[in-house]
Design an enzyme around this catalytic site. Sequence first.
Site, PDB file in Angstrom:
ATOM      1  N   SER A 101      11.095  36.127  38.830  1.00 18.84           N
ATOM      2  CA  SER A 101       9.932  36.714  39.452  1.00 18.84           C
ATOM      3  C   SER A 101       8.629  37.148  38.278  1.00 18.84           C
ATOM      4  O   SER A 101       7.458  36.928  38.565  1.00 18.84           O
ATOM      5  CB  SER A 101      10.070  38.073  40.228  1.00 18.84           C
ATOM      6  OG  SER A 101      10.901  37.545  41.366  1.00 18.84           O
ATOM      7  N   HIS A 118       7.754  46.785  40.340  1.00 21.59           N
ATOM      8  CA  HIS A 118       8.566  45.605  40.187  1.00 21.59           C
ATOM      9  C   HIS A 118       7.847  44.457  39.770  1.00 21.59           C
ATOM     10  O   HIS A 118       6.646  44.395  39.418  1.00 21.59           O
ATOM     11  CB  HIS A 118       9.051  45.346  41.579  1.00 21.59           C
ATOM     12  CG  HIS A 118      10.504  44.831  41.353  1.00 21.59           C
ATOM     13  ND1 HIS A 118      10.688  43.454  41.938  1.00 21.59           N
ATOM     14  CD2 HIS A 118      11.533  45.266  41.297  1.00 21.59           C
ATOM     15  CE1 HIS A 118      12.037  43.245  42.082  1.00 21.59           C
ATOM     16  NE2 HIS A 118      12.577  44.573  41.455  1.00 21.59           N
ATOM     17  N   THR A 126       6.942  41.296  40.423  1.00 18.46           N
ATOM     18  CA  THR A 126       5.433  40.530  40.952  1.00 18.46           C
ATOM     19  C   THR A 126       4.551  41.419  40.967  1.00 18.46           C
ATOM     20  O   THR A 126       3.555  40.788  40.674  1.00 18.46           O
ATOM     21  CB  THR A 126       6.149  39.957  42.423  1.00 18.46           C
ATOM     22  OG1 THR A 126       7.238  39.184  42.294  1.00 18.46           O
ATOM     23  CG2 THR A 126       5.039  39.371  43.136  1.00 18.46           C
ATOM     24  N   ASP A 142      13.796  38.204  48.855  1.00 15.42           N
ATOM     25  CA  ASP A 142      14.310  37.926  47.474  1.00 15.42           C
ATOM     26  C   ASP A 142      15.536  38.700  47.468  1.00 15.42           C
ATOM     27  O   ASP A 142      16.655  38.102  46.919  1.00 15.42           O
ATOM     28  CB  ASP A 142      13.485  38.094  46.260  1.00 15.42           C
ATOM     29  CG  ASP A 142      14.335  37.819  44.996  1.00 15.42           C
ATOM     30  OD1 ASP A 142      14.600  36.649  44.640  1.00 15.42           O
ATOM     31  OD2 ASP A 142      14.489  39.027  44.431  1.00 15.42           O
ATOM     32  N   HIS A 154      19.522  37.324  46.860  1.00 13.16           N
ATOM     33  CA  HIS A 154      20.579  37.519  45.876  1.00 13.16           C
ATOM     34  C   HIS A 154      21.869  38.135  46.508  1.00 13.16           C
ATOM     35  O   HIS A 154      22.887  37.714  46.127  1.00 13.16           O
ATOM     36  CB  HIS A 154      19.856  38.680  44.997  1.00 13.16           C
ATOM     37  CG  HIS A 154      19.150  38.034  44.075  1.00 13.16           C
ATOM     38  ND1 HIS A 154      19.431  37.492  43.117  1.00 13.16           N
ATOM     39  CD2 HIS A 154      17.570  38.313  44.116  1.00 13.16           C
ATOM     40  CE1 HIS A 154      18.303  36.986  42.314  1.00 13.16           C
ATOM     41  NE2 HIS A 154      17.294  37.518  42.889  1.00 13.16           N
TER      42      HIS A 154
END
Length: 544
Positions: free
Chosen positions: A99, A150, A152, A310, A314
């Site tokens: 990402s 985070h 992104t 996402d 995962h």
Amino acid sequence: MKKTLMAVAVSSAVLAGCANNSADDTVASAQNTQVKNVILMIGDGMGPQQVGLLEEYVRRAPQSELERQTALSKLANEGRLGLSLNAPHGPHGKLVVDSACSATQLATGVAAGSEMIGLDYQGNVVETILEKAKKAGKATGLVSDTRITHATPAAFASHQPHRSFEANIAAELIESGNVDVMLSGGARVFLPSDIKKDSADQQVMADLGAPKSVYKKSKRKDDRNLVVEAKSQHGYALAFDKTQLNAASSDKLLGLFANSGMDDGIAYSACKRDDSCTQPSLREMTLKALDVLSKDEDGFFLMIEGGQIDWAGHANDAGWMLHELLKFDEAVDAVYEWVKERNDTLVIVTADHETGSFGFSYSRKNTPTAKTLPGAGMKGNDYKPNFNFGDLAHLDRLYNQSGTFYDMLNAASPDWNFDEASAKDWQEAINQFSDYKVTLDQAASVGEREENTYYQADHKYQSAKVVPQFDDFKEFYVYADEDHTAKIGRALAADQNVVWGTGTHTAAPVPVYAFGPAGLTEQFSTMQHHVEVGQKMIKALGLN
């Protein structure tokens, strides 16, 4: 407000008024190659397969009461749709992206390397579209349902050698002043290291209106309280819950609604049903950001991330992923309604990558029984396909999941001592939350563990000496104990008609939805790369 820009805007308005002709308006829109605003929406992990799950549920789930059209479909029908490759580019390029690299390439239009934030592939600082927009006098915003630090969101307003440097990213976001509106989770890296023990620091946060869940712990190693600094030194208004967000009226706003990630999509669906949500939804954060940023007459740049698509990928958790996709599409709908009558805004909706190699698949389990069809073309033969192609009822059953696979891990072993978790523990934990039930034997397979053949003493994850046991693709399950989620996914897979190929990312091209003036959107209806998508957005704002 820049006088030159105002003059251009007034002149344009006068000319448009004189034309007052729908055909002329259409031509003008087609010729328009620059806009005042760009809204970029990123469904983290949302490859074509995930879009397919969303579309199938909304269009065909038997029990769904939703409008049978997604907001993504509205954008596709009225705008343009393309595909984008996303792997790390440059001389040191790789096949699969994370990402941080993907968002950096979108943010800068420059090739980047794995796990770096706001740097090119050689490690040089590169100005992002958000920073360029701020320099040009535009308002700027970042919204995410994960953490504002985070990978992104960080890549649009920070420059760090590694995505894990979230404490540094938090300081950079506050000190730079480049982001006017920040709405997300992640308070833990804004708080002093001893917040858990220091009653004075706790009182400060309580006096600011933060619930204890927001300031319960810190991930900083110093005594800085960046929340206080944001307010006292940099002029940010603060919000810690939905009520405070709704009441905020400042043009600089920091909203931190969780200590780490915000509520997952299943929890959001539950509180939405009984109107008990205390955190704002992704849609509500999006609407607030649009309200604040659109007051700037020079325009704005806004990035909105649905980041937990996402996380569900995962975890190999299809039920959770469906809820995250629906949550993201709510935010897309808010943007669509805001922009649909405008011709000064470009909306791009894409993903940074696909996560999990997810898909519905046909199987040899529960093959159909023969039945007679009325059509003459059957010529007396029964209808009996060779394989189980998946019933639509799976869509409703996935939606009915009442907790994420992480909730199941917590139920099986609250302290995550999975060496001690029994088959019965796993069975009860899974069956508590899943509409699909597992047998004791299936549950036992979820708890199987083995020596880590990829052990590395100094690795964040591979320092674990014992990990979940996988009989296939074990190299692609990299998160140690967390990967018991994927073991749950495997236990449920055959009954769900679902397959997963990895616990990480794939190199699949991702969709690009473009909505706005035709002269801009048509260039996105192609096979491209995220570096090019970034360049096109920068050019659309006139910032190159």
